[in-house]
Design a protein around this motif. Sequence first.
Motif, PDB file in Angstrom:
ATOM      1  N   ASN A  20       0.834  -1.189   0.000  1.00 54.32           N
ATOM      2  CA  ASN A  20       0.000   0.000   0.000  1.00 54.32           C
ATOM      3  C   ASN A  20       0.874   1.246   0.000  1.00 54.32           C
ATOM      4  OD1 ASN A  20      -2.644  -1.333   0.253  1.00 54.32           O
ATOM      5  ND2 ASN A  20      -1.854  -1.975   2.240  1.00 54.32           N
ATOM      6  N   HIS A  21       1.881   1.217  -0.829  1.00 53.60           N
ATOM      7  CA  HIS A  21       2.861   2.300  -0.877  1.00 53.60           C
ATOM      8  C   HIS A  21       2.730   3.042  -2.201  1.00 53.60           C
ATOM      9  CE1 HIS A  21       7.309   3.609  -1.281  1.00 53.60           C
ATOM     10  NE2 HIS A  21       6.624   4.534  -0.643  1.00 53.60           N
ATOM     11  N   ALA A  22       2.523   4.361  -2.141  1.00 51.16           N
ATOM     12  CA  ALA A  22       2.416   5.179  -3.340  1.00 51.16           C
ATOM     13  C   ALA A  22       3.640   6.065  -3.464  1.00 51.16           C
ATOM     14  CB  ALA A  22       1.155   6.037  -3.289  1.00 51.16           C
ATOM     15  N   VAL A  23       4.226   6.076  -4.647  1.00 48.84           N
ATOM     16  CA  VAL A  23       5.338   6.969  -4.963  1.00 48.84           C
ATOM     17  C   VAL A  23       4.791   8.100  -5.818  1.00 48.84           C
ATOM     18  CG1 VAL A  23       7.602   7.173  -6.032  1.00 48.84           C
ATOM     19  CG2 VAL A  23       6.971   5.057  -4.860  1.00 48.84           C
ATOM     20  N   ILE A  24       5.076   9.334  -5.413  1.00 53.13           N
ATOM     21  CA  ILE A  24       4.500  10.506  -6.070  1.00 53.13           C
ATOM     22  C   ILE A  24       5.635  11.381  -6.587  1.00 53.13           C
ATOM     23  CG2 ILE A  24       3.087  12.579  -5.743  1.00 53.13           C
ATOM     24  CD1 ILE A  24       1.763  10.961  -3.380  1.00 53.13           C
ATOM     25  N   ALA A  25       5.607  11.698  -7.871  1.00 56.25           N
ATOM     26  CA  ALA A  25       6.597  12.592  -8.466  1.00 56.25           C
ATOM     27  C   ALA A  25       6.034  14.003  -8.473  1.00 56.25           C
ATOM     28  CB  ALA A  25       6.932  12.151  -9.889  1.00 56.25           C
ATOM     29  N   GLY A  26       6.710  14.915  -7.777  1.00 53.05           N
ATOM     30  CA  GLY A  26       6.283  16.302  -7.752  1.00 53.05           C
ATOM     31  C   GLY A  26       5.871  16.759  -6.373  1.00 53.05           C
ATOM     32  N   ALA A  27       6.610  17.723  -5.825  1.00 51.10           N
ATOM     33  CA  ALA A  27       6.311  18.258  -4.496  1.00 51.10           C
ATOM     34  C   ALA A  27       5.748  19.664  -4.582  1.00 51.10           C
ATOM     35  CB  ALA A  27       7.561  18.240  -3.611  1.00 51.10           C
ATOM     36  N   GLY A  28       4.926  19.893  -5.617  1.00 51.94           N
ATOM     37  CA  GLY A  28       4.079  21.075  -5.631  1.00 51.94           C
ATOM     38  C   GLY A  28       2.846  20.801  -4.799  1.00 51.94           C
ATOM     39  N   ILE A  29       1.911  21.728  -4.813  1.00 50.28           N
ATOM     40  CA  ILE A  29       0.767  21.607  -3.921  1.00 50.28           C
ATOM     41  C   ILE A  29      -0.124  20.424  -4.280  1.00 50.28           C
ATOM     42  CG2 ILE A  29      -0.738  23.191  -5.203  1.00 50.28           C
ATOM     43  CD1 ILE A  29      -1.620  24.297  -2.433  1.00 50.28           C
ATOM     44  N   VAL A  30      -0.240  20.079  -5.562  1.00 47.66           N
ATOM     45  CA  VAL A  30      -1.078  18.935  -5.946  1.00 47.66           C
ATOM     46  C   VAL A  30      -0.444  17.624  -5.495  1.00 47.66           C
ATOM     47  CG1 VAL A  30      -2.059  17.663  -7.894  1.00 47.66           C
ATOM     48  CG2 VAL A  30      -2.174  20.156  -7.858  1.00 47.66           C
ATOM     49  N   GLY A  31       0.871  17.479  -5.711  1.00 47.10           N
ATOM     50  CA  GLY A  31       1.540  16.263  -5.258  1.00 47.10           C
ATOM     51  C   GLY A  31       1.491  16.105  -3.751  1.00 47.10           C
ATOM     52  N   LEU A  32       1.708  17.188  -3.022  1.00 46.95           N
ATOM     53  CA  LEU A  32       1.692  17.124  -1.558  1.00 46.95           C
ATOM     54  C   LEU A  32       0.290  16.852  -1.031  1.00 46.95           C
ATOM     55  CD1 LEU A  32       4.086  20.111  -0.766  1.00 46.95           C
ATOM     56  CD2 LEU A  32       4.613  17.667  -0.557  1.00 46.95           C
ATOM     57  N   ALA A  33      -0.718  17.482  -1.627  1.00 44.81           N
ATOM     58  CA  ALA A  33      -2.094  17.234  -1.193  1.00 44.81           C
ATOM     59  C   ALA A  33      -2.504  15.797  -1.454  1.00 44.81           C
ATOM     60  CB  ALA A  33      -3.047  18.201  -1.905  1.00 44.81           C
ATOM     61  N   THR A  34      -2.065  15.254  -2.578  1.00 43.75           N
ATOM     62  CA  THR A  34      -2.350  13.853  -2.886  1.00 43.75           C
ATOM     63  C   THR A  34      -1.669  12.933  -1.880  1.00 43.75           C
ATOM     64  OG1 THR A  34      -2.579  14.373  -5.238  1.00 43.75           O
ATOM     65  CG2 THR A  34      -2.143  12.072  -4.662  1.00 43.75           C
ATOM     66  N   ALA A  35      -0.417  13.240  -1.570  1.00 42.07           N
ATOM     67  CA  ALA A  35       0.315  12.427  -0.594  1.00 42.07           C
ATOM     68  C   ALA A  35      -0.370  12.439   0.763  1.00 42.07           C
ATOM     69  CB  ALA A  35       1.747  12.935  -0.470  1.00 42.07           C
ATOM     70  N   LEU A  36      -0.812  13.608   1.203  1.00 40.39           N
ATOM     71  CA  LEU A  36      -1.465  13.675   2.514  1.00 40.39           C
ATOM     72  C   LEU A  36      -2.766  12.890   2.520  1.00 40.39           C
ATOM     73  CD1 LEU A  36      -1.604  14.714   5.383  1.00 40.39           C
ATOM     74  CD2 LEU A  36      -2.701  16.796   4.506  1.00 40.39           C
ATOM     75  N   GLU A  37      -3.545  13.004   1.461  1.00 42.05           N
ATOM     76  CA  GLU A  37      -4.813  12.269   1.416  1.00 42.05           C
ATOM     77  C   GLU A  37      -4.573  10.764   1.437  1.00 42.05           C
ATOM     78  OE1 GLU A  37      -8.867  11.632   1.425  1.00 42.05           O
ATOM     79  OE2 GLU A  37      -7.773  13.515   1.706  1.00 42.05           O
ATOM     80  N   LEU A  38      -3.580  10.298   0.690  1.00 38.11           N
ATOM     81  CA  LEU A  38      -3.269   8.867   0.696  1.00 38.11           C
ATOM     82  C   LEU A  38      -2.755   8.421   2.060  1.00 38.11           C
ATOM     83  CD1 LEU A  38      -1.605   8.595  -2.821  1.00 38.11           C
ATOM     84  CD2 LEU A  38      -3.710   7.438  -2.094  1.00 38.11           C
ATOM     85  N   ALA A  39      -1.919   9.251   2.683  1.00 38.94           N
ATOM     86  CA  ALA A  39      -1.404   8.907   4.010  1.00 38.94           C
ATOM     87  C   ALA A  39      -2.530   8.825   5.027  1.00 38.94           C
ATOM     88  CB  ALA A  39      -0.365   9.936   4.445  1.00 38.94           C
ATOM     89  N   ARG A  40      -3.485   9.727   4.940  1.00 40.08           N
ATOM     90  CA  ARG A  40      -4.615   9.703   5.857  1.00 40.08           C
ATOM     91  C   ARG A  40      -5.483   8.462   5.683  1.00 40.08           C
ATOM     92  NH1 ARG A  40      -6.367  16.154   5.682  1.00 40.08           N
ATOM     93  NH2 ARG A  40      -5.117  16.783   7.511  1.00 40.08           N
ATOM     94  N   ARG A  41      -5.407   7.843   4.514  1.00 40.21           N
ATOM     95  CA  ARG A  41      -6.165   6.616   4.250  1.00 40.21           C
ATOM     96  C   ARG A  41      -5.358   5.362   4.570  1.00 40.21           C
ATOM     97  NH1 ARG A  41      -9.919   7.683  -1.125  1.00 40.21           N
ATOM     98  NH2 ARG A  41     -10.393   9.884  -0.688  1.00 40.21           N
ATOM     99  N   GLY A  42      -4.222   5.545   5.213  1.00 41.28           N
ATOM    100  CA  GLY A  42      -3.451   4.399   5.658  1.00 41.28           C
ATOM    101  C   GLY A  42      -2.381   3.926   4.709  1.00 41.28           C
ATOM    102  N   ASN A  43      -2.141   4.652   3.640  1.00 35.93           N
ATOM    103  CA  ASN A  43      -1.087   4.278   2.699  1.00 35.93           C
ATOM    104  C   ASN A  43       0.263   4.849   3.132  1.00 35.93           C
ATOM    105  OD1 ASN A  43      -2.639   3.140   0.142  1.00 35.93           O
ATOM    106  ND2 ASN A  43      -3.763   4.945   0.827  1.00 35.93           N
ATOM    107  N   ARG A  44       1.317   4.161   2.792  1.00 34.24           N
ATOM    108  CA  ARG A  44       2.645   4.740   2.878  1.00 34.24           C
ATOM    109  C   ARG A  44       2.861   5.607   1.643  1.00 34.24           C
ATOM    110  NH1 ARG A  44       7.079   0.416   3.337  1.00 34.24           N
ATOM    111  NH2 ARG A  44       8.329   2.312   3.634  1.00 34.24           N
ATOM    112  N   VAL A  45       3.511   6.730   1.825  1.00 35.79           N
ATOM    113  CA  VAL A  45       3.738   7.622   0.689  1.00 35.79           C
ATOM    114  C   VAL A  45       5.190   8.076   0.661  1.00 35.79           C
ATOM    115  CG1 VAL A  45       1.340   8.431   0.579  1.00 35.79           C
ATOM    116  CG2 VAL A  45       2.995   9.675   1.985  1.00 35.79           C
TER     117      VAL A  45
END
Length: 398
Positions: free
Chosen positions: A6-31
């Motif tokens: 349940n690990h997501a790798v995200i390319a891009g640390a702009g606001i969309v990438g960071l917001a996506t990472a936080l939402e996935l982390a809140r759902r129990g995923n590793r990011v």
Amino acid sequence: MAQGPNHAVIAGAGIVGLATALELARRGNRVTVLDKESSVAAHQTGNNSGVIHSGLYYTPGSLKAALGAAGASSMRGFAETHGVDVRITGKLVVATRESQLPALKELLRRGMENGVPCRLIGPEEARGYEPNVQSLAALRVESTGIVDYRGVCAALVRLIREAGGEIHLNAEVSAVHSDACGVTVETDAGTFRGHQFVNCAGLHSDRVARLAGIRPDVRIIPFRGEYFELTPQAQHLVNGLIYPVPDPAFPFLGVHLTKMTTGSVHAGPNAVFALAREGYTWLTVNPRDVLDSAAWPGLWKLGAKFWRVGLSETTRSLSRKRFLAGLRELVPALPDDCLVPAHAGVRAQAMRRDGTLVDDFLYERAPRQIHVLNAPSPAATAALEIGRLIANELTGIQ
């Protein structure tokens, strides 16, 4: 090498990438978030106008309309909850010529259909909000405001790390390989493996997509937006946000005036073709980027259609007098010496082969992958909503 089912790798640390990472982390995923720069929010997010958009301009039923209107509320709430500077000022969209009145009424129709709190007002009421504005009529939009998007990103970084997520800077993606069990992402800072991959690389999103084996039918064409600030002596002429009626045939909103949380007033941006994807000045030229744009047939078709607009924007870029003339259509009292050069931003605009500019958010799916290929304004406003949308999509492809 990080990995997990349940690990997501995200390319891009702009606001969309960071917001996506936080939402996935809140759902129990590793990011794991990867970015080639040495800091987060280094490009579009950190160089935009700071506006929380209302959802006024966008085609009803589009992602921009739905997510933009929802984002106006969620972004304000996030900023207030996490101590980020935010101010809801409302704005005026000002018609200064008879020919603009039909477009202003169309904006009112769109806004009402999108659930935006807006109303048509006359010149006298407009001057009640902005005493120095010139108008035949205006739209008053109550939900528009300003926020410190860099501050939002700092809060997102803190929350991601508190949830166990990782952020790796100076980690430019060089290869992406997908198989039946997961996705491997190679970077300057090492190799990362996860179950899913999300491409939020903004100005380089189409290139990252191609690294992952996707062949998108769009190309990122960079447009630079240049800003000025009003001198302290002229700041009193603007109370909030003052916008022109945009040309419905062109995707940019025109130069406008924005009073920031600090009390300074930003003026702009214009829109000119940039000679580099990270081309923040006329002197920044990247031959690869220029060739990449020139090889795309859509750029030439767009230029043939809008060459007069392009010439006008270029002239305004090179002439402070012309830039000021555009602003004086909104606020005639602006004095001759009121503009001080400020920052510039570069918009990652997806363009199709036929020369049409993609008007909505655009993302492409592949097994275990989502590629965000068009996320210009109001993506910053809608970032938390885009993150939820992507997380929902990833749930469906797990």
